[in-house]
Design a protein around this motif. Structure first.
Motif, PDB file in Angstrom:
ATOM      1  N   SER A 235       0.830  -1.211   0.000  1.00 14.56           N
ATOM      2  CA  SER A 235       0.000   0.000   0.000  1.00 14.56           C
ATOM      3  C   SER A 235       0.859   1.253   0.000  1.00 14.56           C
ATOM      4  N   LEU A 236       1.931   1.237   0.794  1.00 14.19           N
ATOM      5  CA  LEU A 236       2.821   2.400   0.869  1.00 14.19           C
ATOM      6  C   LEU A 236       3.476   2.668  -0.483  1.00 14.19           C
ATOM      7  N   PHE A 237       3.929   1.607  -1.148  1.00 20.57           N
ATOM      8  CA  PHE A 237       4.670   1.800  -2.392  1.00 20.57           C
ATOM      9  C   PHE A 237       3.759   2.060  -3.593  1.00 20.57           C
ATOM     10  N   PHE A 238       2.497   1.624  -3.522  1.00 22.42           N
ATOM     11  CA  PHE A 238       1.580   1.900  -4.619  1.00 22.42           C
ATOM     12  C   PHE A 238       0.953   3.290  -4.472  1.00 22.42           C
ATOM     13  N   GLY A 239       1.299   3.984  -3.394  1.00 23.24           N
ATOM     14  CA  GLY A 239       0.865   5.363  -3.202  1.00 23.24           C
ATOM     15  C   GLY A 239       1.998   6.329  -3.539  1.00 23.24           C
ATOM     16  N   GLU A 240       1.867   7.563  -3.064  1.00 22.46           N
ATOM     17  CA  GLU A 240       2.902   8.582  -3.281  1.00 22.46           C
ATOM     18  C   GLU A 240       3.141   9.292  -1.955  1.00 22.46           C
ATOM     19  N   SER A 241       4.378   9.725  -1.729  1.00 26.00           N
ATOM     20  CA  SER A 241       4.648  10.450  -0.489  1.00 26.00           C
ATOM     21  C   SER A 241       5.814  11.417  -0.686  1.00 26.00           C
ATOM     22  N   VAL A 242       5.871  12.407   0.190  1.00 22.73           N
ATOM     23  CA  VAL A 242       6.980  13.362   0.218  1.00 22.73           C
ATOM     24  C   VAL A 242       7.189  13.756   1.675  1.00 22.73           C
ATOM     25  N   SER A 243       8.448  13.899   2.078  1.00 20.63           N
ATOM     26  CA  SER A 243       8.755  14.155   3.489  1.00 20.63           C
ATOM     27  C   SER A 243       9.630  15.393   3.639  1.00 20.63           C
ATOM     28  N   THR A 244       9.455  16.095   4.750  1.00 16.93           N
ATOM     29  CA  THR A 244      10.308  17.259   5.024  1.00 16.93           C
ATOM     30  C   THR A 244      11.777  16.845   5.150  1.00 16.93           C
ATOM     31  N   SER A 245      12.025  15.615   5.578  1.00 20.06           N
ATOM     32  CA  SER A 245      13.414  15.158   5.698  1.00 20.06           C
ATOM     33  C   SER A 245      14.089  15.094   4.328  1.00 20.06           C
ATOM     34  N   GLN A 246      13.301  14.861   3.256  1.00 22.90           N
ATOM     35  CA  GLN A 246      13.880  14.844   1.908  1.00 22.90           C
ATOM     36  C   GLN A 246      14.373  16.229   1.501  1.00 22.90           C
ATOM     37  N   PHE A 247      13.642  17.260   1.923  1.00 28.33           N
ATOM     38  CA  PHE A 247      14.091  18.632   1.641  1.00 28.33           C
ATOM     39  C   PHE A 247      15.363  18.961   2.430  1.00 28.33           C
ATOM     40  N   LEU A 248      15.429  18.488   3.677  1.00 27.47           N
ATOM     41  CA  LEU A 248      16.629  18.727   4.489  1.00 27.47           C
ATOM     42  C   LEU A 248      17.843  18.006   3.893  1.00 27.47           C
ATOM     43  N   ASP A 249      17.631  16.758   3.444  1.00 32.04           N
ATOM     44  CA  ASP A 249      18.721  16.003   2.810  1.00 32.04           C
ATOM     45  C   ASP A 249      19.193  16.700   1.533  1.00 32.04           C
ATOM     46  N   LEU A 250      18.238  17.189   0.755  1.00 35.39           N
ATOM     47  CA  LEU A 250      18.580  17.879  -0.481  1.00 35.39           C
ATOM     48  C   LEU A 250      19.396  19.143  -0.188  1.00 35.39           C
ATOM     49  N   ALA A 251      18.946  19.915   0.789  1.00 38.22           N
ATOM     50  CA  ALA A 251      19.657  21.153   1.141  1.00 38.22           C
ATOM     51  C   ALA A 251      21.084  20.843   1.595  1.00 38.22           C
ATOM     52  N   ARG A 252      21.230  19.759   2.372  1.00 41.22           N
ATOM     53  CA  ARG A 252      22.567  19.360   2.826  1.00 41.22           C
ATOM     54  C   ARG A 252      23.459  18.992   1.637  1.00 41.22           C
ATOM     55  N   ASP A 253      22.925  18.184   0.724  1.00 43.01           N
ATOM     56  CA  ASP A 253      23.711  17.764  -0.448  1.00 43.01           C
ATOM     57  C   ASP A 253      24.039  18.950  -1.351  1.00 43.01           C
ATOM     58  N   ALA A 254      23.052  19.851  -1.543  1.00 42.12           N
ATOM     59  CA  ALA A 254      23.274  21.009  -2.418  1.00 42.12           C
ATOM     60  C   ALA A 254      24.315  21.953  -1.825  1.00 42.12           C
ATOM     61  N   ARG A 255      24.295  22.095  -0.497  1.00 44.99           N
ATOM     62  CA  ARG A 255      25.311  22.940   0.146  1.00 44.99           C
ATOM     63  C   ARG A 255      26.702  22.365  -0.074  1.00 44.99           C
ATOM     64  N   ALA A 271      19.887  30.711  -0.003  1.00 40.73           N
ATOM     65  CA  ALA A 271      18.587  30.081  -0.289  1.00 40.73           C
ATOM     66  C   ALA A 271      18.429  28.744   0.421  1.00 40.73           C
ATOM     67  N   LEU A 272      19.521  27.996   0.571  1.00 38.54           N
ATOM     68  CA  LEU A 272      19.415  26.647   1.150  1.00 38.54           C
ATOM     69  C   LEU A 272      19.013  26.668   2.629  1.00 38.54           C
ATOM     70  N   PRO A 273      19.617  27.540   3.482  1.00 40.23           N
ATOM     71  CA  PRO A 273      19.133  27.612   4.874  1.00 40.23           C
ATOM     72  C   PRO A 273      17.657  28.026   4.955  1.00 40.23           C
ATOM     73  N   ALA A 274      17.216  28.900   4.037  1.00 43.79           N
ATOM     74  CA  ALA A 274      15.799  29.304   4.026  1.00 43.79           C
ATOM     75  C   ALA A 274      14.905  28.113   3.687  1.00 43.79           C
ATOM     76  N   LEU A 275      15.365  27.259   2.752  1.00 45.21           N
ATOM     77  CA  LEU A 275      14.616  26.048   2.394  1.00 45.21           C
ATOM     78  C   LEU A 275      14.537  25.095   3.590  1.00 45.21           C
ATOM     79  N   GLU A 276      15.674  24.920   4.291  1.00 48.49           N
ATOM     80  CA  GLU A 276      15.696  24.050   5.477  1.00 48.49           C
ATOM     81  C   GLU A 276      14.735  24.552   6.541  1.00 48.49           C
ATOM     82  N   LYS A 277      14.766  25.874   6.791  1.00 45.45           N
ATOM     83  CA  LYS A 277      13.884  26.458   7.816  1.00 45.45           C
ATOM     84  C   LYS A 277      12.415  26.243   7.452  1.00 45.45           C
ATOM     85  N   ALA A 278      12.075  26.407   6.171  1.00 47.03           N
ATOM     86  CA  ALA A 278      10.685  26.222   5.740  1.00 47.03           C
ATOM     87  C   ALA A 278      10.243  24.773   5.934  1.00 47.03           C
TER      88      ALA A 278
END
Length: 647
Positions: A235-255, A271-278
């Motif tokens: 059920s989890l994989f046949f659905g869709e999801s997005v997590s705030t932790s994915q944005f934090l991981d992205l900001a870390r990698d982009a930095r 811009a990246l710290p602003a994205l993390e804060k949001a």
């Protein structure tokens, strides 16, 4: 099969402690027949049947390519490193085998080099963990982080030295030729038998990214062990999801990528710290408590929708900057693409209306708040139409679903309906254990209703004399709770009693250390009490006197305010079905059977199962649970229960 499993056969000759069991032989025969005729078989085998050997022997003898999927990575490692080599050696079949996990389970050369050179770790513990990982990295041939026992699985350092689908550079990676993930996939491609886990299997079915996409077309047989977990995982994989932790991981990698390839781009580092804060503010908009919430519940919270809009705005700002820097490195290009994908998922969740929309009928929007993140999901209410289509894709093959808990009173209709497998063959084998002699089921009298304010205290008072009796006779106990709040209260009451009566009883609480470490300490203690919640209801194997009492506080019904369950109940009502009898009760029966399965693990184990919930014998539906449990001697007499430990 009868020759192989007989007392004179190769398994008995080569495997210490092997015993011939009629149930095991019959199960192996049914699986072998299903493999040969490319059928779907659902098979329940009670604890002690030896279901692992019952499917391994036909799998190894089939001559075709086999994928075996387990419930957890721990079971995956045990199967590959212990059970499979034993059977393989006994049969003398030179089958080539491979272990395949998701990419986050292997050290990534590129990310590892970045972590070592970046100097981003500040705490002494994290620096120590990195040093241990460095030593492991120099000697490992597989890169499998499970083999680095010095560093706990929960260490935050792991996320810095492994890759994800989002940040993998693929063919553009400078370390492409040395990649551990690609080496594991190649080994799996060349192997006759591959061991995976359910999350990896379904991630691949949906994403075509984890290495199984190439394996499945060549595969003749798929075997799911611990198959009772499949409805939830699928059920989890046949659905869709997005997590705030994915944005934090992205900001870390982009930095990190920005510092390496675009140090002069000051706008990016702003811009990246602003994205993390949001992203963090979106999590905080739900409040501090963890839990599950329906979309409508969140949308009426005053801070949620403004925080969601702010995160989308910060996404667009960071995305514009990353777009201008994407050509400066492959890593920055990946980060830009990841941010576009995350923004699209966030917009999809926000723009989807609820199930009254024809396009979104049969789905539920919801969110789950964890301690440090918020995950927003769209989940199908039923996978009965989706799942069979996955089985039918490609050429015909055998599909085997097995577990100790799939049926309700020997009937598989609930499980078959959930997965859309109504036409599947079924097989049911009772445990060979002598439950009448080895175990007793005790249901105490006189307890208040489970929803009453003083229930946990009253239930603990009924259990305490038996805990004392079990530990005094050098036995240990599991206290299984259906909520974290009850778990914490039981732990508190337990410590108070032990202190008041000056007893020496070691107490262990779920979460105070890793699950495996906690279990090992519990086993060594011999007469300890482990208080746990969902994590310890299944997949735990403690043999001998170290576990001689299992207490359940309540029947483990999913809370009716769970957003996914609430939506499923509503959909079933609209379809004229009885959601409680057709869905909630069968799931509770399977969960109780899983918890009960912790008690008797061998022919010599003895123990007591205490189910405190008065509904089991006070409500008509409770008898379905009572009758589904193993044939233990049953009692409601406190003195008889106490006498069990005196013996």
């Amino acid at each position: 099969m009868r020759a192989i499993f007989s007392p004179e056969g190769p398994l008995a000759a080569d495997i210490p402690g092997f015993r011939t069991r009629t149930q095991q032989i019959e199960m192996a025969e049914r699986i072998a027949a299903a493999v040969e005729t490319l059928q779907i078989l659902i098979a329940e085998a009670g604890t002690g049947t030896g279901k692992t050997f019952a499917y391994l022997v036909p799998a190894l003898q089939s001559g075709g390519k086999v994928i075996i999927s387990t419930g957890t990575k721990t079971l995956q490692d045990q199967l590959f490193n212990k059970d499979l080599p034993l059977v393989q050696k006994a049969l003398g079949i030179p089958t080539q085998t491979a272990l395949l996990k998701g990419r986050a389970n292997y050290i990534c050369h590129y990310q590892f080099d970045r972590a070592v050179s970046g100097g981003r770790f500040r705490s002494r513990e994290e620096v120590s963990h990195l040093a241990k990982i460095q030593r492991f990295f120099k000697q490992t041939k597989t890169g499998d982080i499970a083999r680095c026992g010095d560093v706990p699985e929960s260490s935050p350092v792991w996320m810095h030295v492994t890759s994800s689908r989002e940040n993998c550079l693929g063919h553009e990676c400078p370390d492409h030729n040395e990649c551990f993930v690609l080496a594991a996939r190649k080994a799996a491609m060349d192997a006759d038998l591959v061991v995976v886990n359910h999350h990896l299997f379904f991630a691949d079915v949906m994403l075509r990214d984890e290495g199984l996409a190439e394996l499945l077309p060549a595969c003749n047989t798929v075997i799911f062990d611990e198959a009772h977990q499949l409805p939830e995982v699928a059920s989890l994989f046949f659905g869709e999801s997005v997590s705030t932790s994915q944005f934090l991981d992205l900001a870390r990698d982009a930095r990190s990528e920005g510092l390496a390839a675009a140090r002069d781009c000051i706008a990016l580092q702003t811009a990246l710290p602003a994205l993390e804060k949001a992203a963090r503010d979106l999590r905080l908009s739900i409040g501090i408590d963890a839990g599950r919430f329906a979309a409508r519940q969140m949308e009426i919270m005053p801070d949620f929708l403004p925080a969601l809009e702010t995160l989308l705005t910060r996404c667009r700002e960071a995305e514009e900057i990353l777009k201008t820097q994407a050509e400066r490195s492959e890593g920055l290009k990946k980060c830009w693409q990841r941010l576009l994908e995350l923004e699209a998922r966030l917009l999809a969740w926000k723009s989807e209306s609820d199930a009254d929309n024809a396009k979104n009928a049969g789905k539920v929007r919801w969110g789950e708040a964890f301690n440090h993140s918020l995950q927003l999901s769209i989940t199908p209410l039923s996978i009965a139409d989706i799942f069979p289509r996955q089985l039918e894709a490609g050429h015909p093959r055998a599909w085997i679903f097995t577990s100790a808990t799939l049926a309700v009173q020997g009937c598989f209709s609930h499980y078959q309906t959930e997965l859309g497998l109504e036409k599947a063959e079924t097989g049911y084998w009772e445990s060979p254990f002598d439950y009448g002699q080895q175990a007793i089921l005790y249901a105490p009298s006189g307890l208040p209703e489970p929803n009453s304010k003083n229930y946990t205290d009253a239930m603990f008072a009924a259990a305490w004399p038996l805990i004392k009796a079990a530990t005094a006779s050098n036995g240990g106990a599991f206290f299984l709770c259906t909520s974290l709040r009850a778990m914490r209260r039981v732990h508190e009451l337990l410590q108070e009693k032990i202190e008041q009566e000056a007893l020496e009883i070691p107490v262990f609480l779920q979460g105070e250390s890793g699950k495996n470490e906690l279990l090992e300490r519990f086993r060594l203690a011999g007469n300890g009490v482990l208080v746990g919640s969902q994590s310890f209801w299944e997949g735990v194997d403690v043999r001998g006197e170290a576990l001689s009492l299992v207490i359940m506080d309540k029947i483990p019904f999913t809370p009716p305010d769970d957003p996914v369950l609430a939506a499923r109940i509503e959909a079933m009502k609209r379809a004229g079905k009885n959601a409680f009898l057709d869905y909630q009760l069968p799931r509770a029966v399977i969960n109780v059977k899983q918890g009960a399965g912790r008690l008797i693990r061998t022919e010599t184990d003895r123990g007591m199962l205490m189910i405190c919930d008065p509904r089991m014998l006070g409500k008509p539906y409770g008898y379905r649970i009572w009758r589904s449990l193993p044939p233990m001697r049953r009692t409601r007499d406190f003195n008889e229960a106490l006498a069990f430990f005196a013996k």
